[in-house]
Design a protein around this motif. Structure first.
Motif, short mmCIF file in Angstrom:
data_model
loop_
_atom_site.label_atom_id
_atom_site.label_comp_id
_atom_site.label_asym_id
_atom_site.label_seq_id
_atom_site.Cartn_x
_atom_site.Cartn_y
_atom_site.Cartn_z
N VAL A 713 -16.53 -1.43 15.31
CA VAL A 713 -15.88 -1.28 13.92
C VAL A 713 -14.46 -1.59 13.91
O VAL A 713 -13.82 -1.32 14.85
CB VAL A 713 -16.24 -0.10 13.43
N GLN A 715 -11.02 0.31 12.02
CA GLN A 715 -10.84 1.32 11.32
C GLN A 715 -9.81 0.90 10.12
O GLN A 715 -8.67 0.43 10.34
CB GLN A 715 -9.96 2.43 12.27
N HIS A 732 -6.30 -2.44 7.57
CA HIS A 732 -6.87 -2.42 8.62
C HIS A 732 -5.73 -2.17 9.81
O HIS A 732 -4.73 -2.71 10.07
CB HIS A 732 -7.39 -3.86 9.22
N ASP A 735 -8.66 -0.93 15.91
CA ASP A 735 -10.27 -1.45 16.30
C ASP A 735 -10.61 -0.19 17.11
O ASP A 735 -10.18 0.30 18.18
CB ASP A 735 -10.01 -2.58 17.43
N TRP A 800 -12.77 9.16 9.73
CA TRP A 800 -12.58 7.98 10.13
C TRP A 800 -13.24 7.02 8.97
O TRP A 800 -14.51 7.12 8.64
CB TRP A 800 -13.24 7.52 11.24
N CYS A 802 -14.28 3.30 8.53
CA CYS A 802 -14.64 2.23 9.54
C CYS A 802 -15.37 1.08 8.56
O CYS A 802 -16.13 1.45 7.41
CB CYS A 802 -15.89 2.96 10.57
N THR A 804 -17.87 -2.62 9.48
CA THR A 804 -18.41 -3.64 10.38
C THR A 804 -18.14 -4.86 9.95
O THR A 804 -17.78 -5.36 8.96
CB THR A 804 -20.05 -3.16 10.44
#
Length: 827
Positions: A713, A715, A732, A735, A800, A802, A804
């Motif tokens: 994912v 972060q 972003h 990772d 977190w 996240c 995908t």
């Protein structure tokens, strides 16, 4: 009086809203009056001080106010967007469009000449930079691309046919017009497919993907990898482009510069800065010599051992196809061209026995698949001007037909072909003779092989041929007699099985033939001398018919004796096979069952009692049954005679075969039990591997712990969490890789390192935190125009955000995670 209570000063009310509003309006009017009296510089300083004291929401209010009243019509996206996003946008342009964009402005020229944009375009065509650019070097890959393109000899099919000629028959005007229309339609369809793939690829890219990596100055911190769907579409897009390039290359004349092997002979001086000098000599030095060796050659292992160091050798099976042989050559050369190529195979002075079903000669050389093979083979070798040549270790130079084959191959591929001129005598001494058209001062065989070892192999091959001829000559009579004997036995057995004794006696011709054969057998076999004596004794007393009848009676006695011996051999073989089977079952009992049972009794169990029962219960019953059957066979064989049989023993044994039925019915259950035990053993090794690849990871090997899923994912970081989800902006920052176990979630950062001029990458993991599943909270983030496929993982200490790459991965990951949390809380 409470309404007139003040703070900060004697004239600021504390809780009187009406007075507060009146005072506020008065102060605004006073500040506005002062603002009107100030100069432009004073006003700018005042606004700067005010904006410094504003919060993010207040600044966003000012921004929205300006965007509503002052619409921005045109803006340079490279000046307002981050640099890596601008590079990501430029990555969709072709090389021609990038050159046009470089002429817009200095900032666009700087961006469009970055190495991260031009390196993939060069690598796609195999144009690798022959040196490593320095840190401060700028635009090296673009100059390399321009140099390679400027040196290409790119012609249309009609121009190539007009310039170099063609081996095809001339076509009529109607056929040529039809071919042009077909080419035009094919190119149109291919480009339409490429455009459609580009649109689909653009749609599926996540909004936060950073694009390709740029130089060290412009490289973003970390980027999430593209999803499997995107990679598949990118692969199909590249395959489609490759199809177009290959279609164009197949109709082009074969030139050495198609692959860009030497890129700078025609460059101007301004493009030669920083490029290696003396390019032709260095490129020739890097070209290896290549030799193909057929497995049909006798003692080809010795030929392989005689290959010189630095020569690339490939041994191929004689039964492969032409496409497979081309694949082996391409894989061995690994994108390089060979300075020379040798083909060491079987053949004579007229044709080459290259593969099974492909004897290359004058008649079949222009077949489509054969012609295509030699054309592609010639593209792997340097041209004749560069000193390239193909050496065929077949004596084609000893005949006019072979010379014609060499001439057509040279004309077809544009590469010089040569072969030995020695006479084909069946041996391989011709490869050490003179070669046709040799221009290198030495035989081509010395380029690839050590001559002493090759001479030793040639002598050994001649010795093998002579030995085989002698062995064939000596074994031929033996094989001939053996064939006759086997044929006679098969015919006799067939007659004995299909015809009874009565039919044989009634058929006088058959009886006479059997009697004559019996006489011959009695002469050859000393054991049947008694039969011979008796037959000759009765000959004086009986007539010819009586002699035949007596011979048939003796034949029947011999057959009965053979049948009894055959029954005895069958029973003994049955006893021996049953004894071996029982021994195998006893090994299973003594080696596996007994130790596992003893470990279970001593409280150091390797397997549970239930698993032991599932695995061995039926086998022990089968052992008891077959032991009883073996004892009965052994007792019967001790008193064996012609009148005895084992039918009742087998019948009694067959009535108890339901034990095997239980075993076969439970066989799938046994296999599943064994696989489950293997998984328990392999799971420990798997956890150890995960612990080893994650830096700083705590111990993972615990009882009943196993890995469920690994999810990559991105972060994200929210700039302002006070506003609603639909208006939040995310950045972003890292990772992450999430390792989901049945009792915990392990969070680690993921980094990817690339080695220059290598297509592989190395992934590293750094441990961040581990959270028990029953203490983990999940919160979904709805999709908006700023973020997609995002969710929140909340632990006791950390949180977190996240995301995908695709929606399916998010749905599958959250489903698996919720099920794992539910299962852990139920325990």
């Amino acid at each position: 009086m409470e309404s007139f209570h003040t703070r900060f000063s004697a004239w600021t009310p504390f809780s009187n809203k009406s007075l507060n509003r009146q005072l506020f309006q008065e102060r605004v009017a006073l500040i506005s009056h002062w603002f009107d009296l100030w100069t432009n510089k004073q006003r700018q300083e005042f606004l700067f001080a005010i904006f410094l004291r504003c919060t993010k929401s207040q600044l966003r209010f000012v921004q929205d106010w300006f965007s509503e009243r002052m619409q921005v019509a045109k803006v340079d996206f490279s000046t307002v967007l981050p640099r890596f996003i601008s590079l990501y946008i430029f990555s969709f342009l072709s090389s021609k469009d990038l050159c046009a964009a470089a002429q817009v402005s200095w900032s666009w020229k700087f961006l469009t000449e970055q190495d991260c944009l031009w390196m993939p375009k060069c690598v796609k065509f195999g144009w690798f930079l022959p040196y490593t650019p320095t840190d401060n070097e700028y635009g090296a890959w673009k100059r390399h691309y321009v140099a390679c393109v400027s040196h290409l000899d790119w012609l249309t099919p009609r121009e190539a046919a007009a310039t170099y000629g063609t081996l095809n028959e001339p076509k009529t005007e109607d056929e040529e017009l039809l071919e042009r229309q077909r080419e035009k339609y094919l190119r149109k369809r291919i480009w339409e497919e490429i455009a459609l793939r580009n649109k689909e690829l653009f749609k599926v890219r996540p909004p936060w993907v950073s694009g390709t990596c740029c130089s060290s100055v412009l490289k973003p911190r970390r980027q999430p990898r593209l999803s499997q769907t995107v990679r598949e579409r990118v692969g199909s897009h590249e395959a489609l482009e490759k199809q177009l390039v290959l279609t164009s290359l197949e109709i082009l004349p074969k030139r050495s510069n198609i692959s860009g092997s030497h890129s700078y002979p025609l460059l101007s001086k301004k493009y030669q800065h920083g490029v290696h000098k003396n390019d032709d000599s260095s490129s020739y030095a890097l070209r290896p010599h290549f030799i193909l060796i057929s497995s049909r050659i006798p003692a080809y292992e010795m030929v392989v051992e005689s290959v010189k160091a630095g020569v690339v050798s490939v041994v191929y099976e004689h039964s492969v196809t032409l496409e497979s042989l081309l694949y082996l050559i391409e894989k061995a050369l690994d994108g390089r061209k060979a300075q020379s190529m040798g083909i060491f195979s079987d053949g004579d002075s007229r044709e080459i026995n290259l593969l099974q079903g492909y004897k290359i000669g004058v008649k079949n050389l222009l077949r489509p698949e054969v012609r295509d093979f030699w054309e592609k083979l010639g593209s792997y070798v340097a041209t004749e001007e560069e000193g390239g040549h193909v050496d065929l270790f077949v004596p084609l130079g000893a005949s006019e037909a072979g010379t014609e084959v060499l001439s057509q191959l040279s004309q077809l591929t544009g590469t010089f072909f040569t072969a030995p001129t020695g006479i084909a005598t069946g041996s391989y001494q011709h490869i050490l003779s003179d070669w046709l058209g040799s221009q290198w001062g030495k035989a081509p065989s010395s380029i690839y092989f050590c001559e002493a070892k090759l001479q030793t192999w040639s002598s050994f091959a001649d010795f093998l041929e002579e030995t085989l001829k002698t062995v064939r000559k000596q074994l031929y009579p033996l094989f001939k007699e053996l064939q006759k004997s086997i044929s006679g036995r098969m015919i006799g057995q067939f007659m004995f099985d299909t015809m009874g004794m009565t039919n044989i006696l009634n058929n006088q011709e058959t009886a006479q033939a059997l009697a004559d054969r019996l006489m011959e057998l009695s002469k050859e076999d000393s054991e049947r001398s008694v039969v011979e004596d008796n037959s000759w004794d009765t000959k004086s007393r009986f007539s010819k018919n009586d002699l035949n009848f007596e011979a048939l009676i003796n034949l029947e006695r011999i057959l009965q004796k053979d049948s009894a011996e055959k029954r005895t051999r069958v029973v003994r073989e049955l006893l021996q096979s049953e004894r071996k089977y029982v021994q195998m079952l006893e090994i299973v009992r003594d080696v596996y069952f007994a130790p596992l049972k003893a470990a279970l009794s001593s409280n150091r169990a390797i397997l549970s009692a239930a698993n032991i029962q599932i695995l061995f219960s039926d086998i022990l019953q089968i052992l008891s049954l077959n032991r009883q059957f073996l004892d009965n066979l052994r007792d019967r064989l001790q008193e064996w005679g012609p009148a005895h049989c084992v039918g009742e023993i087998v019948t009694k044994f067959g009535s108890q075969l339901n034990t095997y039925t239980n075993f076969f019915n439970n066989y799938p259950v046994i296999l599943k039990t064994i696989e489950k035990m293997k998984q328990n053993i392999n799971m420990k090794d798997h956890l150890s591997d995960i612990q080893r690849i994650i830096w700083g990871c705590p111990t993972l090997s615990e009882v009943n712990r196993y890995l469920i899923r690994v999810q990559d994912v991105a972060q994200l970081h929210c700039c302002d969490e006070e506003i609603s989800f639909s208006l939040r902006l995310y950045e972003h920052i890292h990772d992450l890789s999430l390792f989901l176990f049945n009792d915990a979630l392990l969070v680690s950062s993921r980094g990817t390192s690339h080695t220059p001029f290598e297509r592989t990458s190395k992934t590293t993991y750094q441990f961040i935190a581990s959270v028990a599943l029953h203490r983990l909270l999940i919160e979904n983030i709805p999709d908006s125009k700023y973020v997609k496929n995002a969710f929140i993982l909340q632990g006791p200490k950390y949180k977190w955000i996240c995301a995908t790459e695709v929606e399916d991965e998010k749905f599958l990951w959250l489903s698996v995670l919720r099920n794992a949390i539910k299962s852990s809380m139920e325990k």
